[in-house]
Design an enzyme around this catalytic site. Structure first.
Site, PDB file in Angstrom:
ATOM      1  N   SER A 183      23.324  12.154  21.339  1.00 53.50           N
ATOM      2  CA  SER A 183      22.985  13.118  20.221  1.00 53.50           C
ATOM      3  C   SER A 183      22.648  12.227  19.023  1.00 53.50           C
ATOM      4  CB  SER A 183      24.050  13.990  20.321  1.00 53.50           C
ATOM      5  OG  SER A 183      24.145  14.572  19.076  1.00 53.50           O
ATOM      6  N   LYS A 187      18.485  11.275  17.339  1.00 55.38           N
ATOM      7  CA  LYS A 187      18.190  11.650  15.991  1.00 55.38           C
ATOM      8  C   LYS A 187      17.800  10.599  15.083  1.00 55.38           C
ATOM      9  CE  LYS A 187      21.960  14.215  15.558  1.00 55.38           C
ATOM     10  NZ  LYS A 187      22.860  15.097  15.995  1.00 55.38           N
TER      11      LYS A 187
HETATM   12  N1  URA Z   1      27.400  14.296  15.551  1.00 52.98           N
HETATM   13  C1  URA Z   1      26.292  14.542  16.467  1.00 52.98           C
HETATM   14  O1  URA Z   1      25.345  14.243  15.873  1.00 52.98           O
HETATM   15  N2  URA Z   1      26.259  14.726  17.620  1.00 52.98           N
HETATM   16  C2  URA Z   1      27.383  14.810  18.510  1.00 52.98           C
HETATM   17  O2  URA Z   1      27.514  14.890  19.580  1.00 52.98           O
HETATM   18  C3  URA Z   1      28.753  14.535  17.721  1.00 52.98           C
HETATM   19  C4  URA Z   1      28.639  14.054  16.282  1.00 52.98           C
END
Ligand code: URA
Length: 442
Positions: A183, A187
């Site tokens: 995750s 990003k």
């Molecule tokens: N921050 C994130 O961007 N994703 C997660 O899964 C946990 C914390």
């Protein structure tokens, strides 16, 4: 390929292929795979775990599910910073201007707060006029011109993560090393920076409660970054208690300003120096951590870091007078209530998650993505771990706009703070650093 077979394979401990992972991400994003099947797979992953190869493939499938930002229009090495989330974590507000003043190019996409943790974007919006919605051109121009821009994540940045995160949040599948790593890194990779600095939180207010799990998460993310040519360094820092004293949007901005002026809480300033030194090293703006630290301290002491913050706020439409006199110009709550110690003792525990929830019930955070928030409310701790309180001493001050919410928050704060006849053992602020070539434990 059938989603049913994928769930069954993972449930029985099998390893998914790259094609299967891409099938899942593409199918879930387009709505062909329903929530109930995605939830079942997430739960199977939670229990059976994923290999490093599966985690890397999941990361890239999520990163490529939307736009991959091209920051080649920005000269120099672009360094991004990300925290895995904590309470009172206003580090980005301080670190961005501090390292930009040292010549690092910071092009940062940040999120809003969710649950007990706050978000940089909400905090910045408590500065009147400040805009987090920048066009790509404005974003790139600002970084070229002043070295720093912070924008809200566009809807098209890793959209598969957005959809999956919302599902994980409601199916008890957030706190899995592979799912968090994929995750975060999807990003960061889609955001386009050349180098990535991660602040991996550990303790009661963090997703990773144990130091061991936090190192494992850090290692996973550093290796994913290295695997795609984005050098990544992770600092493991304490979140057993809130960072600094202030929790809540405008209150945290005020504390960040004080820190940039050299008058911040010790733990917050120290963490900013450690993270900042690593960012200078990643950007090749210093040849040793000692040199980098000394440079950053000098920039704070001489006012250059605060000046950079003002430049950054002005460039994004914010009101400079609010930054120069935060007491008068930032949003303010109507009701100020002291929370007093019911008995004498050392502060033996401050459950950071509970403090985060106290701030949430006051309205500083979102229960759901759609909730609106009150930028003025929150709380300011007056005692931290290891401090001594006499009966009746102020433990915290609540800033609220609703007497009923004040009562709820007061109850939560008193539950979160444990007073004991014995002083607690000392906990380090920084537990270690993980790089692609090894780990250092402090
Ligand atoms: N921050 C994130 O961007 N994703 C997660 O899964 C946990 C914390």
């Amino acid at each position: 390929m059938r989603m049913y077979d994928l769930i069954l394979k993972k449930r029985n401990g099998g390893e998914m292929t790259k094609a299967e992972i891409e099938f899942f991400i593409e199918g879930y994003l387009t709505g062909r795979i329903p929530d109930y099947q995605a939830s079942a797979l997430l739960m199977a992953i939670f229990f059976q775990k994923m290999t490093k190869r599966e985690t890397a493939d999941l990361t890239m499938a999520m990163a490529r599910s939307g736009e991959m930002l091209d920051l080649s229009g920005i000269e120099g090495i672009k360094v991004d910073k990300h925290s895995t989330g904590g309470v009172g974590d206003k580090v980005s507000l301080i670190l961005g201007p501090m390292v930009a003043a040292a010549g690092v190019k910071v092009a940062k996409m940040s999120g809003r707060g969710l649950g007990h943790t706050g978000g940089t974007i909400d905090k910045l919006e408590s500065i009147p006029g400040f805009s987090v919605e920048l066009s790509k051109e404005q974003f790139i121009n600002n970084v070229n011109r002043i070295g720093l821009a912070i924008a809200g994540q566009t809807a098209n940045l890793a959209p598969a993560d957005k959809k999956l995160y919302a599902l994980r949040d409601t199916t008890a599948t957030v706190d899995n090393v592979s799912l968090i790593a994929a995750s975060v890194m999807s990003k960061k990779i889609a955001s386009g920076a050349d180098k990535i600095l991660l602040d991996v939180k550990t303790g009661s207010g963090a997703f990773m409660k144990t130091v061991e799990d936090s190192f494992a998460l850090a290692r996973e993310m550093v290796d994913i970054g290295a695997g795609v040519g984005r050098e990544t360094v992770a600092v493991i820092s304490d979140m057993e208690q809130p960072l600094g004293y202030a929790v809540g949007n405008a209150l945290e901005v005020k504390e960040a300003i004080a820190t940039l002026q050299g008058n911040g809480p010790k733990d917050l300033y120290e963490l900013c120096l450690t993270l900042g030194a690593n960012m200078l090293l990643l950007a090749k703006k210093a040849s040793s951590a000692e040199e980098a630290r000394a440079r950053l301290q000098e920039l704070v002491e001489k006012g250059a870091a605060f000046n950079k913050f003002k430049e950054f706020v002005a460039a994004q439409g914010g009101d400079i007078t609010a930054v120069e006199s935060p007491d008068n110009c930032l949003p303010k709550a109507r009701l100020i209530t002291e929370v007093k110690a019911p008995k004498a003792g050392f502060i033996a525990k401050i459950n950071a998650e509970e403090i985060g929830f106290a701030s949430l019930v006051l309205g500083a955070g979102r229960e759901t993505k759609e909730s609106s928030i009150d930028l003025a409310v929150g709380l300011v701790l007056h005692k931290k771990l290891g401090d001594y309180a006499q009966a009746g001493d102020v433990l915290a001050v609540i800033h609220s706009n609703d007497p009923e919410k004040t009562k709820l928050a007061e109850k939560k704060i008193l539950q979160a703070i444990e007073l004991s006849a014995n002083a607690p053992g000392k906990r380090p602020l920084i537990f270690g650093v993980v790089t692609s070539s090894g780990s250092k434990t402090y």
